[in-house]
Enzyme design. Structure first.
Site, PDB file in Angstrom:
ATOM      1  N   TYR A 139     -15.958   2.207   8.472  1.00  0.00           N
ATOM      2  CA  TYR A 139     -14.490   2.220   8.552  1.00  0.00           C
ATOM      3  C   TYR A 139     -14.037   2.812   9.895  1.00  0.00           C
ATOM      4  CZ  TYR A 139      -9.679   3.869   7.732  1.00  0.00           C
ATOM      5  OH  TYR A 139      -8.331   4.130   7.845  1.00  0.00           O
ATOM      6  N   GLY A 155       0.837  -1.198   0.000  1.00  0.00           N
ATOM      7  CA  GLY A 155       0.000   0.000   0.000  1.00  0.00           C
ATOM      8  C   GLY A 155       0.877   1.255   0.000  1.00  0.00           C
ATOM      9  N   GLN A 156       0.222   2.409   0.074  1.00  0.00           N
ATOM     10  CA  GLN A 156       0.975   3.681   0.065  1.00  0.00           C
ATOM     11  C   GLN A 156       1.986   3.741   1.217  1.00  0.00           C
ATOM     12  OE1 GLN A 156      -0.448   8.171  -0.090  1.00  0.00           O
ATOM     13  NE2 GLN A 156      -0.780   7.367   1.949  1.00  0.00           N
ATOM     14  N   ASP A 157       1.506   3.626   2.452  1.00  0.00           N
ATOM     15  CA  ASP A 157       2.395   3.784   3.614  1.00  0.00           C
ATOM     16  C   ASP A 157       3.389   2.633   3.722  1.00  0.00           C
ATOM     17  OD1 ASP A 157       0.752   5.895   4.108  1.00  0.00           O
ATOM     18  OD2 ASP A 157       0.088   5.243   6.088  1.00  0.00           O
ATOM     19  N   GLU A 211     -10.250   9.387  11.378  1.00  0.00           N
ATOM     20  CA  GLU A 211     -11.665   9.061  11.130  1.00  0.00           C
ATOM     21  C   GLU A 211     -12.372   8.649  12.415  1.00  0.00           C
ATOM     22  OE1 GLU A 211     -13.862   8.944   8.194  1.00  0.00           O
ATOM     23  OE2 GLU A 211     -12.387  10.486   7.799  1.00  0.00           O
ATOM     24  N   THR A 262      -6.581   6.100  13.068  1.00  0.00           N
ATOM     25  CA  THR A 262      -6.928   7.152  12.110  1.00  0.00           C
ATOM     26  C   THR A 262      -7.757   8.285  12.710  1.00  0.00           C
ATOM     27  OG1 THR A 262      -8.350   7.569  10.172  1.00  0.00           O
ATOM     28  CG2 THR A 262      -8.836   5.603  11.420  1.00  0.00           C
TER      29      THR A 262
HETATM   30  P1  NAP Z   1      -3.612   1.531   1.356  1.00  0.00           P
HETATM   31  O1  NAP Z   1      -2.736   2.155   0.328  1.00  0.00           O
HETATM   32  O2  NAP Z   1      -5.053   1.275   1.029  1.00  0.00           O
HETATM   33  O3  NAP Z   1      -2.917   0.148   1.785  1.00  0.00           O
HETATM   34  C1  NAP Z   1      -3.602  -0.822   2.516  1.00  0.00           C
HETATM   35  C2  NAP Z   1      -2.884  -2.154   2.357  1.00  0.00           C
HETATM   36  O4  NAP Z   1      -3.613  -3.154   3.102  1.00  0.00           O
HETATM   37  C3  NAP Z   1      -2.813  -2.668   0.923  1.00  0.00           C
HETATM   38  O5  NAP Z   1      -1.515  -3.121   0.695  1.00  0.00           O
HETATM   39  C4  NAP Z   1      -3.804  -3.829   0.900  1.00  0.00           C
HETATM   40  O6  NAP Z   1      -3.437  -4.860   0.004  1.00  0.00           O
HETATM   41  C5  NAP Z   1      -3.674  -4.336   2.331  1.00  0.00           C
HETATM   42  N1  NAP Z   1      -4.828  -5.163   2.723  1.00  0.00           N
HETATM   43  C6  NAP Z   1      -6.136  -4.876   2.608  1.00  0.00           C
HETATM   44  N2  NAP Z   1      -6.885  -5.879   3.083  1.00  0.00           N
HETATM   45  C7  NAP Z   1      -6.024  -6.834   3.504  1.00  0.00           C
HETATM   46  C8  NAP Z   1      -6.183  -8.125   4.072  1.00  0.00           C
HETATM   47  N3  NAP Z   1      -7.405  -8.644   4.307  1.00  0.00           N
HETATM   48  N4  NAP Z   1      -5.083  -8.841   4.388  1.00  0.00           N
HETATM   49  C9  NAP Z   1      -3.853  -8.358   4.131  1.00  0.00           C
HETATM   50  N5  NAP Z   1      -3.632  -7.144   3.575  1.00  0.00           N
HETATM   51  C10 NAP Z   1      -4.708  -6.391   3.270  1.00  0.00           C
HETATM   52  O7  NAP Z   1      -3.605   2.380   2.700  1.00  0.00           O
HETATM   53  P2  NAP Z   1      -2.519   3.446   3.251  1.00  0.00           P
HETATM   54  O8  NAP Z   1      -2.943   4.796   2.856  1.00  0.00           O
HETATM   55  O9  NAP Z   1      -1.167   2.969   2.939  1.00  0.00           O
HETATM   56  O10 NAP Z   1      -2.804   3.334   4.823  1.00  0.00           O
HETATM   57  C11 NAP Z   1      -2.080   2.416   5.641  1.00  0.00           C
HETATM   58  C12 NAP Z   1      -2.864   2.177   6.915  1.00  0.00           C
HETATM   59  O11 NAP Z   1      -3.037   3.400   7.614  1.00  0.00           O
HETATM   60  C13 NAP Z   1      -4.274   1.621   6.726  1.00  0.00           C
HETATM   61  O12 NAP Z   1      -4.532   0.761   7.807  1.00  0.00           O
HETATM   62  C14 NAP Z   1      -5.160   2.840   6.807  1.00  0.00           C
HETATM   63  O13 NAP Z   1      -6.460   2.472   7.224  1.00  0.00           O
HETATM   64  C15 NAP Z   1      -4.420   3.654   7.832  1.00  0.00           C
HETATM   65  N6  NAP Z   1      -4.546   5.112   7.745  1.00  0.00           N
HETATM   66  C16 NAP Z   1      -4.334   5.749   6.579  1.00  0.00           C
HETATM   67  C17 NAP Z   1      -4.394   7.128   6.538  1.00  0.00           C
HETATM   68  C18 NAP Z   1      -4.115   7.889   5.259  1.00  0.00           C
HETATM   69  O14 NAP Z   1      -4.486   9.061   5.181  1.00  0.00           O
HETATM   70  N7  NAP Z   1      -3.451   7.304   4.285  1.00  0.00           N
HETATM   71  C19 NAP Z   1      -4.661   7.867   7.720  1.00  0.00           C
HETATM   72  C20 NAP Z   1      -4.844   7.159   8.899  1.00  0.00           C
HETATM   73  C21 NAP Z   1      -4.772   5.782   8.920  1.00  0.00           C
HETATM   74  P3  NAP Z   1      -4.111  -5.030  -1.461  1.00  0.00           P
HETATM   75  O15 NAP Z   1      -3.182  -4.313  -2.380  1.00  0.00           O
HETATM   76  O16 NAP Z   1      -4.130  -6.508  -1.631  1.00  0.00           O
HETATM   77  O17 NAP Z   1      -5.472  -4.410  -1.401  1.00  0.00           O
HETATM   78  O1  F7E Z   2     -12.000  11.850   1.181  1.00  0.00           O
HETATM   79  C1  F7E Z   2     -14.493  14.348   0.087  1.00  0.00           C
HETATM   80  C2  F7E Z   2     -14.969  13.194   0.951  1.00  0.00           C
HETATM   81  O2  F7E Z   2     -11.648   9.552   0.335  1.00  0.00           O
HETATM   82  C3  F7E Z   2     -11.661  13.103   1.731  1.00  0.00           C
HETATM   83  C4  F7E Z   2      -8.331   7.448   4.166  1.00  0.00           C
HETATM   84  O3  F7E Z   2      -6.944   7.360   3.979  1.00  0.00           O
HETATM   85  O4  F7E Z   2      -8.107   9.503   5.390  1.00  0.00           O
HETATM   86  C5  F7E Z   2      -8.722   8.914   4.264  1.00  0.00           C
HETATM   87  O5  F7E Z   2     -10.141   8.988   4.372  1.00  0.00           O
HETATM   88  C6  F7E Z   2     -12.848  14.046   1.692  1.00  0.00           C
HETATM   89  C7  F7E Z   2     -14.166  13.434   2.205  1.00  0.00           C
HETATM   90  O6  F7E Z   2     -10.335  10.389   2.339  1.00  0.00           O
HETATM   91  C8  F7E Z   2     -14.846  13.339  -3.362  1.00  0.00           C
HETATM   92  O7  F7E Z   2     -16.382  13.231   1.115  1.00  0.00           O
HETATM   93  C9  F7E Z   2     -15.363  15.046  -2.150  1.00  0.00           C
HETATM   94  O8  F7E Z   2     -14.800  14.379   2.996  1.00  0.00           O
HETATM   95  O9  F7E Z   2      -9.788  11.235   0.126  1.00  0.00           O
HETATM   96  P1  F7E Z   2     -10.913  10.710   0.904  1.00  0.00           P
HETATM   97  P2  F7E Z   2     -11.005  10.203   3.775  1.00  0.00           P
HETATM   98  O10 F7E Z   2     -12.403   9.750   3.687  1.00  0.00           O
HETATM   99  O11 F7E Z   2     -10.725  11.442   4.560  1.00  0.00           O
HETATM  100  C10 F7E Z   2      -8.419   8.895   6.658  1.00  0.00           C
HETATM  101  C11 F7E Z   2      -7.625   9.628   7.719  1.00  0.00           C
HETATM  102  C12 F7E Z   2      -8.236   7.424   6.652  1.00  0.00           C
HETATM  103  O12 F7E Z   2      -7.912   6.827   7.673  1.00  0.00           O
HETATM  104  C13 F7E Z   2      -8.703   6.690   5.443  1.00  0.00           C
HETATM  105  O13 F7E Z   2      -8.107   5.395   5.376  1.00  0.00           O
HETATM  106  O14 F7E Z   2     -13.095  14.404   0.332  1.00  0.00           O
HETATM  107  N1  F7E Z   2     -14.736  14.175  -1.340  1.00  0.00           N
HETATM  108  N2  F7E Z   2     -15.448  14.555  -3.391  1.00  0.00           N
HETATM  109  C14 F7E Z   2     -14.389  13.099  -2.062  1.00  0.00           C
HETATM  110  N3  F7E Z   2     -13.722  11.981  -1.711  1.00  0.00           N
HETATM  111  C15 F7E Z   2     -13.487  11.058  -2.684  1.00  0.00           C
HETATM  112  N4  F7E Z   2     -12.796   9.958  -2.375  1.00  0.00           N
HETATM  113  N5  F7E Z   2     -13.931  11.244  -3.973  1.00  0.00           N
HETATM  114  C16 F7E Z   2     -14.619  12.362  -4.364  1.00  0.00           C
HETATM  115  O15 F7E Z   2     -14.996  12.505  -5.526  1.00  0.00           O
END
Ligand code: NAP
Ligand code: F7E
Length: 339
Positions: free
Chosen positions: A147, A11-13, A125, A123
Site C-alpha cells: 500500500y 468512503g469515510q473521507d 504510510e 499518506t
Molecule cells: P475508504 O473509506 O476505504 O474509502 C475508499 C473509497 O475508494 C471507497 O469509497 C471505495 O469504494 C473506493 N474505491 C476503492 N477501489 C476503487 C476503484 N478501483 N475504483 C473506484 N473506487 C474505488 O478510505 P478513506 O479512509 O476515506 O481514505 C480516503 C483516501 O485517503 C484513500 O485514498 C486513502 O488511501 C487515503 N488516506 C487515508 C487516510 C486515513 O487515515 N483515513 C490517511 C491517509 C490517506 P468501495 O466502497 O466500492 O470499496
Molecule cells: O492500523 C495496529 C496495526 O489498520 C493501525 C489507513 O487509513 O492509516 C491507515 O493505515 C495500527 C497498525 O491503520 C490491529 O498493526 C494492532 O500499526 O488502523 P490501521 P494503518 O495501517 O495505520 C494510513 C495513514 C493510511 O493511509 C491507510 O489507508 O494498528 N493494529 N492490532 C491493528 N490494526 C488493525 N487494523 N487491526 C488490529 O487488530
C-alpha cells in the site's frame, strides 16, 4: 456554482468532503464502483444531492467519461484500496488502483479539462520506517507495505504532472484520521465497536495485533477541510496534515474502555500481553498474532506546521474527543442492533 468530482465518494473521507462541498454550494459529482448490490455506503443521507457516476480507477475510459460528464473545477482523488493489511494479500490490485489509477485519472483530466485543480490522497504510510521524527514535507520516504509503495507512486506522479504539464496538482500527506464512519477493519473502529459490544454483554474479549504501534490520529471531518484549502491556494503544493501528537494503540484501547466506564490494566508482554478489567479482574483484551503485519510501521508523528501556516488549517477535534465520539456512536449503533 463550482463543480467538484470526488472519487471514493462513499468512503469515510469522500462522505465528509461531499458534505463540506455541499455546504459551500458546490455541485458535487461522485465516482462509485458498480457492485452486485447497490450500496451507497456513507452517503445514503446525501445521495439525492449528489450526481453519482459509475466508474473504476483501473478503467481509464470510465474516468474520461466521468471528467467529460462533470466538467469539474476541482477533482479530489480519494478512491483507493486503503486497508494496509489487505495490500499484502492483494498487492497487484492495490497497485493498479492506488498507483496506476492515479495516472489514469491525471491523464483523463489532462485530456479533457487540464485546468481543473487536482487533489491526491497521499499518506503518512509513505514514511513507513521513519527517517526523522516528526515527519514533515521534507522527510525522506521509506514505505513498508505494498500500500505504502503504491501510494508513493501516486504521490510522485502527482508532483510530476504538476511539473511536466503545469497542472494544479496537490498531494496531501495525511496522517491517520478516523471517525464514526471508519471501516470496522481499521484498528480504531474495531476497538470502539468491540468495546461497545463488550459493554453491552455481546462479546467478552477484544483481540488485537501490535498494540505498541504509535499513530498520529485525527478526525476525518477536520482533515477534509485541509483538502479543500489546498485547492483554494494560488499555487499547487504538497502539505502534511496531522495532529502533531502520537499515541500507542494500547492508549486508544484504554481511552475507549474509559469512555464506557471501564478501567483497564495491561499485564504481560508481547503475545502474552492481556488487558484486565480492574473492577472484575476479567481479561477483556488479548493479543492474536494473526493481526501482526509482515513489516510494521511502528511510529508516526506528523508536523502540521506548514498546513497551519500556509493554509490556516486548524484541527478542532482532539484525541480524547475522537475516541469518545466513536465509542458513543458504536454504543448507539450496537444498542439499536439488539433492540
Ligand atoms: P475508504 O473509506 O476505504 O474509502 C475508499 C473509497 O475508494 C471507497 O469509497 C471505495 O469504494 C473506493 N474505491 C476503492 N477501489 C476503487 C476503484 N478501483 N475504483 C473506484 N473506487 C474505488 O478510505 P478513506 O479512509 O476515506 O481514505 C480516503 C483516501 O485517503 C484513500 O485514498 C486513502 O488511501 C487515503 N488516506 C487515508 C487516510 C486515513 O487515515 N483515513 C490517511 C491517509 C490517506 P468501495 O466502497 O466500492 O470499496
Ligand atoms: O492500523 C495496529 C496495526 O489498520 C493501525 C489507513 O487509513 O492509516 C491507515 O493505515 C495500527 C497498525 O491503520 C490491529 O498493526 C494492532 O500499526 O488502523 P490501521 P494503518 O495501517 O495505520 C494510513 C495513514 C493510511 O493511509 C491507510 O489507508 O494498528 N493494529 N492490532 C491493528 N490494526 C488493525 N487494523 N487491526 C488490529 O487488530
Amino acid at each position: 456554482m463550482k463543480k467538484a468530482l470526488i472519487t471514493g465518494i462513499n468512503g469515510q473521507d469522500g462522505s465528509y468532503l461531499a458534505e463540506l462541498l455541499l455546504s459551500k454550494n458546490y455541485k458535487v459529482f461522485g465516482l462509485m464502483r458498480r457492485k452486485s448490490k447497490l450500496d451507497y455506503g456513507n452517503i445514503k443521507h446525501i445521495k439525492d444531492k449528489i450526481e453519482i457516476i459509475y466508474g473504476d480507477m483501473t478503467d481509464i475510459v470510465s474516468l474520461i467519461n466521468a471528467v467529460k460528464l462533470s466538467q469539474p473545477d476541482e477533482v479530489y482523488n480519494l478512491a483507493a484500496q486503503s486497508f494496509v493489511a489487505t495490500s499484502w494479500e492483494q498487492p497487484i490490485a492495490t497497485s493498479e488502483i492506488d498507483a496506476l489509477g492515479v495516472t489514469n485519472l491525471l491523464e483523463a483530466i489532462r485530456t479533457i479539462k487540464p485546468e481543473a485543480k487536482f487533489y491526491q490522497a497521499s499518506t503518512s504510510e509513505m514514511y513507513g520506517l521513519v527517517q526523522e521524527i516528526p515527519q514533515s514535507e521534507n522527510t525522506k520516504f521509506y514505505p513498508r507495505s505494498p500500500y505504502g509503495v503504491a501510494k508513493l507512486y501516486g504521490h510522485w506522479i502527482t508532483v510530476n504532472y504538476r511539473e511536466s504539464y503545469n497542472m494544479y496538482a496537490c498531494s496531501g500527506i495525511l496522517f491517520n484520521h478516523e471517525s464514526e464512519r471508519r471501516g470496522k477493519e481499521f484498528v480504531t473502529r474495531k476497538i470502539t465497536d468491540t468495546v461497545a459490544r463488550i459493554k453491552l454483554g455481546l462479546l467478552d474479549v477484544l483481540e488485537l495485533g501490535n498494540m505498541s504501534a504509535k499513530r498520529d490520529w485525527g478526525h476525518s471531518k477536520d482533515y477534509v477541510k485541509a483538502m479543500w484549502l489546498m485547492l483554494q491556494q494560488e499555487k499547487a503544493d504538497d502539505y502534511v496534515v496531522a495532529s502533531g501528537e502520537t499515541h500507542e494503540v494500547r492508549e486508544f484501547v484504554s481511552s475507549a474502555f474509559k469512555a464506557v466506564g471501564m478501567d483497564i490494566e495491561f499485564k504481560g508482554t508481547g503475545i502474552d500481553e492481556i488487558g484486565v478489567d480492574k473492577a472484575t479482574q476479567k481479561t477483556v483484551v488479548k493479543v492474536n498474532p494473526k493481526y501482526f503485519r509482515p513489516s510494521e510501521v511502528e511510529l508516526l508523528l506528523g508536523s502540521p506546521e506548514k498546513a497551519e501556516r500556509e493554509l490556516n488549517w486548524e484541527r478542532e477535534i482532539s484525541f480524547n474527543e475522537l475516541v469518545k465520539l466513536m465509542v458513543e456512536n458504536d454504543i448507539k449503533l450496537v444498542g439499536e442492533e439488539i433492540l
